[in-house]
Design an enzyme around this catalytic site. Structure first.
Site, PDB file in Angstrom:
ATOM      1  N   ASP A 285      42.700  37.030  81.333  1.00  0.00           N
ATOM      2  CA  ASP A 285      42.686  38.485  81.375  1.00  0.00           C
ATOM      3  C   ASP A 285      44.153  38.841  81.224  1.00  0.00           C
ATOM      4  O   ASP A 285      44.933  38.663  82.171  1.00  0.00           O
ATOM      5  CB  ASP A 285      42.132  38.992  82.708  1.00  0.00           C
ATOM      6  CG  ASP A 285      42.010  40.506  82.692  1.00  0.00           C
ATOM      7  OD1 ASP A 285      43.010  41.163  82.333  1.00  0.00           O
ATOM      8  OD2 ASP A 285      40.941  41.029  83.015  1.00  0.00           O
ATOM      9  N   HIS A 286      44.551  39.294  80.069  1.00  0.00           N
ATOM     10  CA  HIS A 286      45.997  39.363  79.807  1.00  0.00           C
ATOM     11  C   HIS A 286      46.705  40.357  80.724  1.00  0.00           C
ATOM     12  O   HIS A 286      47.908  40.276  80.914  1.00  0.00           O
ATOM     13  CB  HIS A 286      46.291  39.614  78.331  1.00  0.00           C
ATOM     14  CG  HIS A 286      46.048  41.015  77.864  1.00  0.00           C
ATOM     15  ND1 HIS A 286      44.806  41.515  77.633  1.00  0.00           N
ATOM     16  CD2 HIS A 286      46.902  42.025  77.577  1.00  0.00           C
ATOM     17  CE1 HIS A 286      44.910  42.763  77.228  1.00  0.00           C
ATOM     18  NE2 HIS A 286      46.176  43.113  77.188  1.00  0.00           N
TER      19      HIS A 286
ATOM     20  N   HIS B 128      39.744  44.124  82.871  1.00  0.00           N
ATOM     21  CA  HIS B 128      41.098  44.531  83.273  1.00  0.00           C
ATOM     22  C   HIS B 128      41.109  45.465  84.492  1.00  0.00           C
ATOM     23  O   HIS B 128      41.849  45.241  85.445  1.00  0.00           O
ATOM     24  CB  HIS B 128      41.809  45.232  82.112  1.00  0.00           C
ATOM     25  CG  HIS B 128      41.761  44.463  80.822  1.00  0.00           C
ATOM     26  ND1 HIS B 128      41.961  43.105  80.768  1.00  0.00           N
ATOM     27  CD2 HIS B 128      41.551  44.852  79.535  1.00  0.00           C
ATOM     28  CE1 HIS B 128      41.872  42.703  79.501  1.00  0.00           C
ATOM     29  NE2 HIS B 128      41.617  43.738  78.735  1.00  0.00           N
TER      30      HIS B 128
HETATM   31  C1  BG6 Z   1      42.098  44.489  75.109  1.00  0.00           C
HETATM   32  C2  BG6 Z   1      41.047  45.400  74.554  1.00  0.00           C
HETATM   33  O1  BG6 Z   1      41.542  43.617  76.050  1.00  0.00           O
HETATM   34  O2  BG6 Z   1      43.122  45.253  75.725  1.00  0.00           O
HETATM   35  C3  BG6 Z   1      41.650  46.412  73.589  1.00  0.00           C
HETATM   36  O3  BG6 Z   1      40.057  44.647  73.876  1.00  0.00           O
HETATM   37  C4  BG6 Z   1      42.802  47.132  74.230  1.00  0.00           C
HETATM   38  O4  BG6 Z   1      40.662  47.324  73.147  1.00  0.00           O
HETATM   39  C5  BG6 Z   1      43.787  46.140  74.851  1.00  0.00           C
HETATM   40  O5  BG6 Z   1      43.452  47.891  73.219  1.00  0.00           O
HETATM   41  C6  BG6 Z   1      44.848  46.844  75.638  1.00  0.00           C
HETATM   42  O6  BG6 Z   1      45.811  45.925  76.019  1.00  0.00           O
HETATM   43  P1  BG6 Z   1      47.338  46.348  76.139  1.00  0.00           P
HETATM   44  O7  BG6 Z   1      48.034  45.137  76.652  1.00  0.00           O
HETATM   45  O8  BG6 Z   1      47.800  46.801  74.786  1.00  0.00           O
HETATM   46  O9  BG6 Z   1      47.352  47.493  77.114  1.00  0.00           O
END
Ligand code: BG6
Length: 494
Positions: free
Chosen positions: A176-177, A239
């Site tokens: 989960d980044h 997230h």
């Molecule tokens: C991803 C989603 O997990 O997270 C995307 O699939 C979203 O739709 C993205 O744009 C948002 O990540 P960040 O790091 O750009 O806020």
């Protein structure tokens, strides 16, 4: 410290690999965490040569390398194998290459597999990795997978069973980044290293928590995926609930992965299952229509590429969760996420309870904001005295942001997460118990929405979502603290 390791990336020609994986591996290389004893096998269907793969990797690094030599040295560790996930012979070829590179780079049989492709292939790949003895029980063997981990509890369970044929839970790293983001990590510091917060982080002092994941972009070229997913599954199931769990957890006995996870899992398992009536009242979905931001016009979701005609997919999801623990029972955790909102911003706002009036003066609620991105930092609203001879209260904002220099050094989410995988630390990954609990909650909302029991509101591109999400907070006698739309409107930009 550097780890000998062989990475195998399935989906090496994809967008994620180029945008995130190669640059993050390079940053680890530059920082000395990957030295000479590492190699990367990239696989995808396309028939690429090693030279072409190397040049793709170098191109993906942009301005990160100090010089061309460094970039070439890094890329020389990358090997390409054209691969059809259903073809046994291809796995045999992969095993041969793995053996050859293992010897060449002395990787001590340590292997990390990264599945950066559609989840329907995960089971097949995991099965072959075992049957063709690519996973052979020697060295460490770790599997990194990207979301989505299923599209419902049922499909997630199936996926998990497939993976479990080859990998044990402690070998699986579900990315989960957001958990790799510097300021999400910082929530632990704010909560547990500050006596002023640690002791009041509970229902006696906190009125409500607001979590915003706003995006200004639309679906871009991801319509094919997004139209089958929607904001609830794309952002909230993973997230938002992960961030919520860190905000709501009790203090772990220690910061090792077992203790942190145990506390997080407790939050997931105590998320209130709301009944249909509550879901209708407490959750809002919306889809963006066309709109203008700063003189630029944007199309409606339905006019974006690869979106089904009359699609009912939500590009906005908001609502309120409750965590039924002694610490937080009855405290609303509001959340909202959406595409084509006013501006990009992820932030968490903690609104404390109202203090009593003092000397006949009304005081404002203290509000702590944690800025997760794009700016990183904190602010705290406190009541102060207005300058002058009479006693009047005025809110003052204490604010701290990272300096630009510090931001440049802050590790990319994927870099941090790769680093953790190399060290066998799964604290910042989603455990199966968390995934399971979050799907069972999300499934209920999906069911109510699928029965069309809640309206799909329209909101103009550039706004902060449908009116219903503002009304929801009003019904709880509060409002969104972060109001970028008003800032834009006041300046004639909306
Ligand atoms: C991803 C989603 O997990 O997270 C995307 O699939 C979203 O739709 C993205 O744009 C948002 O990540 P960040 O790091 O750009 O806020």
């Amino acid at each position: 410290m550097s780890s000998p390791v062989l990475f195998t990336i399935f989906g090496a020609s994809g967008d994620l690999a180029k945008r995130k994986l190669y640059p993050s591996l390079f940053r680890l290389y530059k920082a000395g965490h990957l030295a000479e004893n590492f190699a990367v096998i990239g696989t995808a269907r396309r028939p690429w040569t090693k030279e072409f793969f190397e040049s793709t990797v170098i191109e993906s690094l942009g301005k990160l390398p100090d010089n061309a030599r460094q970039a070439h040295e890094f890329a020389s560790h990358f090997y390409y194998q054209s691969h059809d996930v259903n073809d046994t012979d291809h796995y045999l070829a992969l095993r041969n290459l793995q053996e050859e590179l293992g010897k060449k780079y002395q990787t001590e049989n340590n292997k990390v597999f990264f599945l950066s492709m559609a989840p329907e292939f995960f089971g097949t790949i995991a099965k072959h990795l075992k049957s063709e003895e690519i996973v052979d029980g020697t060295g460490f063997e770790r599997l990194i997978i990207e979301k989505p981990f299923g599209t419902s509890l049922e499909t997630a369970e199936k996926l998990n069973e497939e993976l479990a044929q080859t990998f044990k839970e402690d070998q699986i790293y579900r990315i989960d980044h957001y958990l790799g983001k510097e300021m999400v990590q910082n929530i632990f510091a704010v909560r547990f290293a500050n006596i002023i917060f640690e002791n009041i982080w509970n229902r006696d002092f906190i009125d409500n928590v607001q979590i915003s994941f706003a995006e200004s972009i639309g679906v871009e070229d991801r319509g094919g995926y997004y139209d089958h997913s929607g904001a609830l599954k794309d952002m909230i199931q993973n997230h938002a609930l992960q961030v919520l769990s860190i905000l709501a957890m009790d203090k772990p006995a220690s910061f090792n992965e077992c203790d942190v996870r145990a506390e997080k899992i407790k939050v997931f398992q105590n998320l209130k299952q709301q009944n249909d009536e509550e879901i209708k009242r407490n959750f809002v979905r919306g889809q963006y229509g066309s709109g203008n931001i700063d003189g630029q016009s944007y199309p409606a979701y339905l006019d974006e590429p690869n979106i089904a005609e009359n699609s009912q997919t939500e590009t906005f999801a908001g609502g309120v969760f409750f965590v039924e623990t002694d610490r937080f029972r009855d405290v609303p955790f509001f959340f909202r996420t959406g595409k084509r909102l006013t501006e990009k911003g992820t932030r968490v706002t903690i609104t404390f309870k109202k203090a009593e009036d003092i000397f006949g003066q009304h005081s404002e609620q203290n509000v702590l904001t944690i800025y997760i991105q794009p700016t990183e930092g904190f602010s705290l609203f406190i009541n102060g005295k207005e300058v002058g001879s009479t006693f009047s209260l005025t809110p003052a904002k204490l604010s701290w942001r990272h300096s630009a220099a510090a931001l440049g050094n802050s590790p990319e989410a994927y870099e941090k997460l790769f680093f953790d995988v190399l060290n066998g630390d799964s604290t910042n990954f989603s455990h199966w118990d968390e995934v399971k609990a979050s799907w069972s909650l999300i499934d209920q909302i999906v069911r109510v929405w699928a029965n069309n029991e809640s309206p799909l509101h329209s909101y103009p591109a550039g706004s902060m979502g449908p009116q219903a999400i503002f009304d929801l907070l009003e019904s709880y006698d509060t409002e969104w603290h972060w109001k970028p739309d008003i800032w834009y409107r006041e300046r004639g930009l909306l």
